[in-house]
Design an enzyme around this catalytic site. Structure first.
Site, PDB file in Angstrom:
ATOM      1  N   ASP A 145      -7.491  -8.005   4.110  1.00 36.05           N
ATOM      2  CA  ASP A 145      -8.063  -9.793   4.908  1.00 36.05           C
ATOM      3  C   ASP A 145      -9.666 -10.101   3.841  1.00 36.05           C
ATOM      4  O   ASP A 145      -9.749  -9.017   3.605  1.00 36.05           O
ATOM      5  CB  ASP A 145      -7.690  -9.340   6.346  1.00 36.05           C
ATOM      6  N   PHE A 146      -9.867 -11.025   4.591  1.00 35.55           N
ATOM      7  CA  PHE A 146     -10.954 -12.134   3.626  1.00 35.55           C
ATOM      8  C   PHE A 146     -12.133 -10.863   4.401  1.00 35.55           C
ATOM      9  O   PHE A 146     -12.319 -11.105   5.266  1.00 35.55           O
ATOM     10  CB  PHE A 146     -10.659 -12.652   4.047  1.00 35.55           C
TER      11      PHE A 146
END
Length: 725
Positions: free
Chosen positions: A271-272
Site C-alpha cells: 500500500d502507499f
C-alpha cells in the site's frame, strides 16, 4: 547500431516518452520477449536475461505517485495503476494525491462495492469488472486497485462501503466475479488489503492479533478465492501489522500462505507508504513498492526497494535471486495486461457504462421495511410530495479517500424523483438539516421541513451518512453508530406529523434506527453511483422490483456487536486483539440469541416467494461428492421478481465450537408471477469443514449436518439433514 535516448519524465504536460530506438536490423527476427506468439514464461525469461541490474531495480518501485518504471531501452512500458475500486480516480500530480486539474478524466461512477455485494449476483460482479476495466483501458491504466475484500468486523469501519460485507463466502463469490470481469479485458485486478485490515483507526501501525482459526475461517477466504478461483494478478498488502510484523512484508502471510500454500504467481504490491524495511521486503515476498508524496523525482530512488536494495546487492549483503523472482512476477503481470497482444480498446463514460452502473445499483438497493405496502408509490394518488434531507441534493461519488471518482455526471436523488414523478405531482424540497451550519440554523431547517410535511400526501426523507470526516471514508472510522446532524430527531418529528413517510438511506454500513417502528417504508440505497437518483426513483415507484439483500447485519446498537461488547475495538494503544474470534456479524448475533434490527441476508420484494420442502439426493455417505440439495421456490405474487435463495450449514455436533449456521451457497433466481423454479445446490467437502488450528488444516468431521434454506439468516423456510459417515 543502436541509438539510445535517456528517458525524461514529462507527464506534467500529459506526454509519455515510452521507448527508444532499438538495435534491430530491418527484417531481423523479433526478440523472444517481444514475440506475442511465444509463451508468456518464455518471454519473461528472455526479457529478464536482457535487463541490467539497475533496470531490474527500477521495475519494482514507483517513479510517480501512480506510475512505475518500465525499461525504455527494451521497449517495456511503464505500469499505470488507478486508485478506486468504484471507478477511475482523477489524474493526480506526479508527486502527490492531488488532482492534476485536467478536463479529460471524468468517468462513470459505479456503485460502492457494498452495493454490488447486496446484489448477491455474480453476474453483476462480472458486469461491474468488465465495464470498469473498459474505462481503465481508455485511460491507459493496466491495474485497478480493487476490489477490497476486508471483512466488515464493526459498523464503524470507515471503509466498509469499499468492501463486500461481513461474510467470507459471499465476499469470496462476489470478489471472484469482479476479478474475472476486470481481467477478461487484460487489466489486472488488485485484491486488497492483505490482511486483517478492518479498521482505519491507527491503521498505519496497529498490531492486529488474530488466532489461526479465525484468520483462516473469516479473514482469509476471500483472498484465497481471489487467488485460486479468480486467478488475480495482483494483491496489495495492508498497512497494519499482523502478529507484530507489517503486512506488506509479513513472512507468514506472504511467503507461507500466499506463495507456498496458495501457489500465488502474481505481484504483491505494498500500500502507499506501507513498506518499512528493505531486507524484510526483499525476503518476505514484496514485489512492487508504492510510495507516498515526495518532493523530487530523485526521492523515488530512495524507496526501500530502490537504491537501498541496489546498494545491498553491490555490497554483496544480498543476492539477486529474490530480485529476479520479483521482476519475473512483474513482467508476468505486464504480459497479461499492457504488453498483451489481445488487449482490447476501451471507452470512457459511455451511455452503455452508465446503464451498467444503473443495472448494478437497481439490483443492489435493499427494501428493508414496507409496512402496509406503502411502496411502490401510487403516483395517481399523489398531488404533493415533500422531499427532506441534505443527501437528496448531495453528490456522493466524490470524496471518501482513494475511492473518490470524478463522475461525468451524477443524478441526485431529488432530481431522480422529480424526473420520474413528472409535472402532475408537486415536489417540494426542504433540506431539514445541513452538514455545514451551526446547530441553531439546523433547528430552523428542521422546523421548516416538519411544517411542510404536515401538508404533504407523501414525505420522502433522504438521509443517512456522507463522506465527511468521521463518517464513511478512508483514514478515519465513524465516531458514532448514530446518524449525524440530529437526523434521528428530524425523522421522529416527520413521522409524528405524517404517517405516509418513506426513508431512503444512503450509507456504506449499518446505523441506529430508534425510529424504525414509526417509519413504514425504509430503503437502503447505499452509494449508488452515476445513476443513483434515477435508480432510487425507479425503486420507489415500482419500475424496478427491489431484489437486493443485506451483506451486513444491522444491529440495534453496538452492544450487539462482538468486537464492541468485548472491548476489542479499536484496541489498546497500538494493539487490537480480535477477541470475538470467528463470531463476526450474524455469527455473533445468533450465538448470543440477539434479535437484530435487520438480519444478514434480509431484503423485501414487491412480490412474495414461497419455499417448498428441501430435499437431498443422499441422506448419508462417506464422501460428499455428488451431493445436491434442491428446493422449489414459487413466485406467489402478482408481478415478476427475483429472490435470493440462501443455504446455510449447521453442524449438529463438532469437536470445536462452530457458529449456529454459516452461509455456504446462494442463488439469485428471477421468476414470473406464478412461476416455480427448482433451485439446486452442489455441496462439497469445503461447505462442511472448519479450520482445525491443532492440525493446521480444514477438517470435515463425520456426523449430522443440517442444510438450512431461506430468504435471510433469520428467515429459514425449510431444512434437510445429511450424515457424513
Amino acid at each position: 547500431m543502436c541509438y539510445e535516448f535517456k528517458l525524461t519524465k514529462v507527464k506534467k504536460i500529459g506526454l509519455i516518452l515510452l521507448s527508444t530506438v532499438c538495435a534491430l536490423n530491418l527484417g531481423a527476427q523479433k526478440p523472444i520477449y517481444q514475440d506475442t506468439a511465444q509463451p508468456i514464461e518464455k518471454r519473461v525469461e528472455d526479457a529478464l536475461a536482457r535487463m541490467t541490474l539497475e533496470e531490474k531495480i527500477r521495475l519494482i518501485h514507483a517513479n510517480e505517485i501512480y506510475s512505475f518504471w518500465g525499461v525504455p531501452r527494451l521497449g517495456i512500458p511503464e505500469n499505470h495503476p488507478t486508485d478506486g475500486p468504484l471507478g477511475l480516480r482523477p489524474e493526480m500530480k506526479w508527486n502527490a494525491p492531488v488532482h492534476e486539474g485536467i478536463s479529460g478524466d471524468s468517468c462513470t461512477s459505479y456503485p460502492a462495492l457494498v452495493c454490488l455485494a447486496a446484489t448477491w449476483n455474480p453476474e453483476m460482479g462480472r458486469l461491474y469488472g468488465k465495464s470498469y476495466s473498459e474505462e481503465a483501458l481508455y485511460r491507459n491504466k493496466n491495474i485497478i486497485l480493487g476490489p477490497g475484500v476486508n471483512i466488515c468486523r464493526t459498523p464503524l469501519n470507515g471503509r466498509s462501503f469499499e468492501y463486500m460485507g461481513e461474510d467470507p463466502y459471499l465476499t469470496s463469490q462476489m470478489a471472484v466475479s469482479y476479478i474475472q470481469g476486470v481481467q477478461g479485458n487484460h487489466v489486472a485486478a488488485c485484491v486488497k488489503h492483505f490482511a486483517v485490515n478492518n479498521q482505519e483507526t491507527n491503521r498505519a501501525d496497529i498490531n492486529t492479533i488474530v488466532d489461526e482459526r479465525t484468520l483462516h475461517e473469516i479473514y482469509l477466504p476471500a483472498f484465497k478465492a481471489a487467488v485460486q478461483e479468480g486467478n488475480v494478478w495482483m494483491v496489495m498488502g495492508a498497512y497494519n501489522k499482523y502478529n507484530g510484523q507489517h503486512c506488506c512484508h509479513n513472512q507468514y502471510l506472504l511467503n507461507d500462505i500466499l506463495r507456498k500454500e496458495w501457489n500465488y504467481d502474481g505481484v504483491l504490491a505494498s500500500d502507499f507508504g506501507g513498506t518499512h524495511d528493505t531486507k524484510e521486503a526483499i525476503f518476505n515476498g514484496l514485489d512492487l513498492e508504492f510510495g507516498t508524496a515526495i518532493d523530487s523525482i530523485e526521492s523515488y530512488d530512495n524507496y526501500f526497494l530502490a537504491f537501498p536494495y541496489l546498494e545491498l546487492i553491490k555490497k554483496w549483503e544480498v543476492g539477486v535471486k529474490e530480485l529476479d523472482e520479483k521482476v519475473r512476477r512483474v513482467l508476468r503481470m505486464m504480459y497479461r495486461t499492457n504488453m498483451s497482444a489481445d488487449k482490447p480498446w476501451g471507452s470512457l463514460a459511455s451511455p452503455e457504462h452508465a446503464d451498467d452502473a444503473r443495472k448494478i445499483a437497481e439490483e443492489g438497493i435493499v427494501l428493508l421495511q414496507n409496512k402496509d405496502n406503502i411502496l411502490p408509490l401510487d403516483i395517481s394518488r399523489l398531488k404533493r410530495v415533500v422531499v427532506v434531507g441534505e443527501n437528496a441534493v448531495t453528490k456522493m461519488s466524490c470524496g471518501g479517500g482513494s475511492s473518490e471518482v470524478k463522475a461525468k455526471y451524477e443524478v441526485l436523488p431529488l432530481d431522480g424523483i422529480r424526473n420520474r414523478l413528472g409535472n402532475k405531482v408537486e415536489i417540494i424540497y426542504k433540506p431539514g438539516y445541513s452538514s455545514a451550519v451551526e446547530p441553531e440554523e439546523n433547528e430552523k431547517l428542521r422546523m421548516e421541513a416538519v411544517e411542510a410535511a404536515k401538508l404533504a400526501d407523501m414525505v420522502i426523507f433522504v438521509g443517512g451518512l456522507n463522506k465527511q470526516p468521521d463518517q464513511d471514508g478512508e483514514s478515519w472510522d465513524r465516531k458514532s453508530y448514530e446518524l449525524p446532524y440530529n437526523q434521528n430527531e428530524l425523522i421522529e418529528e416527520l413521522a409524528a406529523v405524517n404517517s405516509q413517510l418513506v426513508a431512503v438511506m444512503i450509507s456504506g454500513n449499518a446505523y441506529a434506527m430508534p425510529w424504525v417502528k414509526k417509519v413504514p417504508g425504509i430503503v437502503q440505497a447505499w452509494y449508488a453511483g452515476t445513476e443513483s437518483g434515477n435508480v432510487i426513483a425507479s425503486v420507489l415507484v415500482g419500475d424496478v422490483n427491489p431484489s437486493g439483500k443485506l451483506p451486513i447485519t444491522f444491529p440495534v446498537s453496538l452492544k450487539d456487536n462482538g468486537a464492541h461488547v468485548l472491548n476489542a475495538y479499536p484496541g489498546e494503544g497500538k494493539k487490537v486483539e480480535y477477541k470475538e474470534g470467528i463470531y463476526v456479524g450474524y455469527r455473533w448475533i445468533e450465538k448470543q440469541k440477539i434479535k437484530p434490527l435487520f438480519a444478514f441476508g434480509h431484503g423485501l420484494s414487491y412480490t412474495t416467494f414461497k419455499y417448498g420442502n428441501a430435499t437431498v439426493n443422499k441422506k448419508n455417505m462417506h464422501d460428499v461428492e455428488g451431493l445436491v440439495v434442491t428446493v422449489p421456490v414459487t413466485n406467489v405474487g402478482t408481478r415478476e421478481g427475483a429472490e435470493i435463495v440462501q443455504l446455510y450449514v449447521c453442524d449438529d455436533k463438532s469437536s470445536l465450537p462452530r457458529p449456529v449456521k454459516e452461509l455456504k451457497r446462494f442463488s439469485k433466481v428471477r421468476l414470473a408471477a406464478g412461476e416455480t423454479c427448482n433451485v439446486s445446490f452442489s455441496i462439497d467437502k469445503d461447505a462442511l469443514s472448519f479450520y482445525d488450528p491443532e492440525l493446521h488444516r480444514w477438517v470435515a468431521e463425520p456426523g449430522k449436518f443440517q442444510f438450512l434454506i431461506g430468504s435471510a439468516s433469520d428467515d429459514i423456510r425449510t431444512k434437510v439433514s445429511f450424515e457424513l459417515e
